[in-house]
Write an enzyme that holds these catalytic residues in place. Structure first.
Site, mmCIF file in Angstrom:
data_model
loop_
_atom_site.group_PDB
_atom_site.id
_atom_site.type_symbol
_atom_site.label_atom_id
_atom_site.label_comp_id
_atom_site.label_asym_id
_atom_site.label_seq_id
_atom_site.Cartn_x
_atom_site.Cartn_y
_atom_site.Cartn_z
ATOM 1 N N SER A 7 7.316 -12.471 7.736
ATOM 2 C CA SER A 7 6.990 -11.208 8.385
ATOM 3 C C SER A 7 6.508 -11.435 9.802
ATOM 4 O O SER A 7 5.574 -12.212 10.044
ATOM 5 C CB SER A 7 5.903 -10.474 7.596
ATOM 6 O OG SER A 7 5.472 -9.332 8.305
ATOM 7 N N HIS A 31 11.426 -10.306 8.607
ATOM 8 C CA HIS A 31 10.961 -9.007 8.131
ATOM 9 C C HIS A 31 10.098 -8.389 9.227
ATOM 10 O O HIS A 31 9.093 -8.970 9.645
ATOM 11 C CB HIS A 31 10.149 -9.207 6.844
ATOM 12 C CG HIS A 31 9.728 -7.935 6.186
ATOM 13 N ND1 HIS A 31 10.532 -7.259 5.305
ATOM 14 C CD2 HIS A 31 8.588 -7.222 6.277
ATOM 15 C CE1 HIS A 31 9.894 -6.172 4.859
ATOM 16 N NE2 HIS A 31 8.712 -6.136 5.448
ATOM 17 N N ASP A 33 7.782 -5.465 10.284
ATOM 18 C CA ASP A 33 6.937 -4.371 9.791
ATOM 19 C C ASP A 33 6.659 -3.380 10.911
ATOM 20 O O ASP A 33 5.979 -3.704 11.889
ATOM 21 C CB ASP A 33 5.616 -4.923 9.254
ATOM 22 C CG ASP A 33 5.792 -5.626 7.920
ATOM 23 O OD1 ASP A 33 6.337 -5.001 6.995
ATOM 24 O OD2 ASP A 33 5.397 -6.799 7.811
ATOM 25 N N MET A 35 4.905 0.140 11.827
ATOM 26 C CA MET A 35 3.896 1.085 11.343
ATOM 27 C C MET A 35 3.567 2.088 12.441
ATOM 28 O O MET A 35 3.394 1.701 13.602
ATOM 29 C CB MET A 35 2.629 0.341 10.925
ATOM 30 C CG MET A 35 2.862 -0.758 9.904
ATOM 31 S SD MET A 35 1.324 -1.606 9.480
ATOM 32 C CE MET A 35 1.965 -2.967 8.488
ATOM 33 N N HIS A 64 11.282 -2.743 8.264
ATOM 34 C CA HIS A 64 10.609 -1.944 7.247
ATOM 35 C C HIS A 64 9.854 -0.826 7.964
ATOM 36 O O HIS A 64 8.810 -1.057 8.571
ATOM 37 C CB HIS A 64 9.673 -2.847 6.442
ATOM 38 C CG HIS A 64 8.851 -2.127 5.434
ATOM 39 N ND1 HIS A 64 7.724 -2.691 4.870
ATOM 40 C CD2 HIS A 64 8.980 -0.899 4.853
ATOM 41 C CE1 HIS A 64 7.192 -1.844 4.009
ATOM 42 N NE2 HIS A 64 7.931 -0.742 3.987
ATOM 43 N N MET A 66 7.571 1.885 8.085
ATOM 44 C CA MET A 66 6.448 2.591 7.472
ATOM 45 C C MET A 66 6.071 3.726 8.416
ATOM 46 O O MET A 66 5.079 3.669 9.144
ATOM 47 C CB MET A 66 5.294 1.621 7.227
ATOM 48 C CG MET A 66 5.582 0.638 6.110
ATOM 49 S SD MET A 66 4.404 -0.737 6.033
ATOM 50 C CE MET A 66 5.201 -1.899 7.127
ATOM 51 N N MET A 134 6.617 -2.389 -3.130
ATOM 52 C CA MET A 134 5.353 -2.798 -2.521
ATOM 53 C C MET A 134 4.358 -3.191 -3.606
ATOM 54 O O MET A 134 4.106 -2.415 -4.537
ATOM 55 C CB MET A 134 4.775 -1.664 -1.673
ATOM 56 C CG MET A 134 5.622 -1.265 -0.469
ATOM 57 S SD MET A 134 5.875 -2.604 0.708
ATOM 58 C CE MET A 134 4.166 -2.950 1.205
ATOM 59 N N GLY A 139 0.290 -1.181 5.149
ATOM 60 C CA GLY A 139 -0.551 -0.906 6.307
ATOM 61 C C GLY A 139 -1.246 -2.125 6.862
ATOM 62 O O GLY A 139 -1.429 -2.235 8.074
ATOM 63 N N PHE A 140 -1.638 -3.053 5.996
ATOM 64 C CA PHE A 140 -2.369 -4.232 6.444
ATOM 65 C C PHE A 140 -1.964 -5.442 5.609
ATOM 66 O O PHE A 140 -1.716 -5.326 4.408
ATOM 67 C CB PHE A 140 -3.887 -4.031 6.329
ATOM 68 C CG PHE A 140 -4.417 -2.960 7.237
ATOM 69 C CD1 PHE A 140 -4.761 -3.255 8.555
ATOM 70 C CD2 PHE A 140 -4.550 -1.660 6.791
ATOM 71 C CE1 PHE A 140 -5.233 -2.265 9.392
ATOM 72 C CE2 PHE A 140 -5.028 -0.666 7.622
ATOM 73 C CZ PHE A 140 -5.377 -0.968 8.930
ATOM 74 N N ASP A 172 6.987 -7.190 -1.599
ATOM 75 C CA ASP A 172 6.208 -7.388 -0.380
ATOM 76 C C ASP A 172 4.742 -7.121 -0.670
ATOM 77 O O ASP A 172 4.351 -5.994 -0.930
ATOM 78 C CB ASP A 172 6.721 -6.437 0.712
ATOM 79 C CG ASP A 172 6.048 -6.668 2.062
ATOM 80 O OD1 ASP A 172 5.152 -7.525 2.148
ATOM 81 O OD2 ASP A 172 6.418 -5.972 3.010
ATOM 82 N N GLY A 173 3.948 -8.190 -0.626
ATOM 83 C CA GLY A 173 2.512 -8.001 -0.722
ATOM 84 C C GLY A 173 1.797 -8.926 -1.667
ATOM 85 O O GLY A 173 1.946 -8.810 -2.872
ATOM 86 N N GLY A 174 1.054 -9.870 -1.128
ATOM 87 C CA GLY A 174 0.152 -10.680 -1.913
ATOM 88 C C GLY A 174 0.796 -11.712 -2.815
ATOM 89 O O GLY A 174 0.123 -12.275 -3.673
#
Length: 212
Positions: A7, A31, A33, A35, A64, A66, A134, A139-140, A172-174
């Site tokens: 990302s 990727h 992001d 926002m 992506h 958002m 997600m 957002g973060f 996507d995420g963690g």
């Protein structure tokens, strides 16, 4: 096949070209992001930065979006060099947005937030190339993986297989070394958006599964 998409959000923006060069040997995609400060409580980048990235690399650019009004910017992102754009089912106008993305010649992605049921995207699976599930609230970066989303990934994987669709499931995420196996087993063929790619040598992308 598991593909890697570091990302841009996790890179050092003061040295973005050098950062891209560093991860490029291990990356399949980048990727991006995007926002808008409205759909999510953060602001990132827009088409001018995508245009600069495109001049620097031939890697596939997955944007992506958002954003509350992604349709207003699809053409600008295409003109800047994006290869695909992913919009959120939560913003509505899904048929219109997917159709506009396809008409522009972009890869078509659809995303859903952790609190959104799989049923919200299931009717659209035959119109997309990429489903982005997600596993954190958008957002973060730096959030913890939400275990409760795994059944949703499994449902998506079953639907894609049962219908014989050529749809890639992205998570996507963690995602990290602890959770990577779980999401892969659930059916994700993941474009991992990973901060580990940017924090260390490029070899860390291939040895330490993880995601922003």
């Amino acid at each position: 096949m598991i593909r890697l998409a570091p990302s841009i959000l996790a890179a050092d923006f003061a040295a973005l070209g050098a950062e891209i060069d560093r991860v490029a040997p291990e990356a399949d995609w980048l990727h991006v992001d995007v926002m808008d400060g409205h759909f999510v409580p953060n602001l990132t980048i827009g088409p001018p930065v995508v245009k600069a990235i495109r001049r620097h690399t031939d890697l596939y650019l997955d944007c992506h979006l958002m954003m509350t009004d992604p349709g207003d910017y699809l053409e600008a992102f295409r003109g800047a060099g994006a290869d695909s754009c992913t919009v959120h089912v939560e913003v509505g106008r899904t048929a219109e947005l997917l159709g506009a993305t396809r008409e522009l010649g972009l890869g078509v992605g659809l995303a859903l937030n952790p609190d959104t049921p799989f049923e919200a995207v299931e009717p659209w699976l035959d119109r997309i190339d990429l489903l982005l599930v997600m596993t954190v609230h958008p957002g973060f970066g730096g959030q913890s993986f939400m275990e409760g989303v795994v059944p949703k990934i499994e449902s998506a994987g079953r639907a894609v297989r049962d219908r014989g669709l050529d749809v890639v499931i992205e998570v996507d995420g963690g995602v990290d070394a602890r959770t990577a196996g779980r999401v892969a087993a659930a059916g994700a063929r993941i474009r991992w958006s990973r901060s580990s790619c940017w924090r260390g040598p490029s070899s860390s992308c291939s040895t330490t599964p993880g995601a922003v």
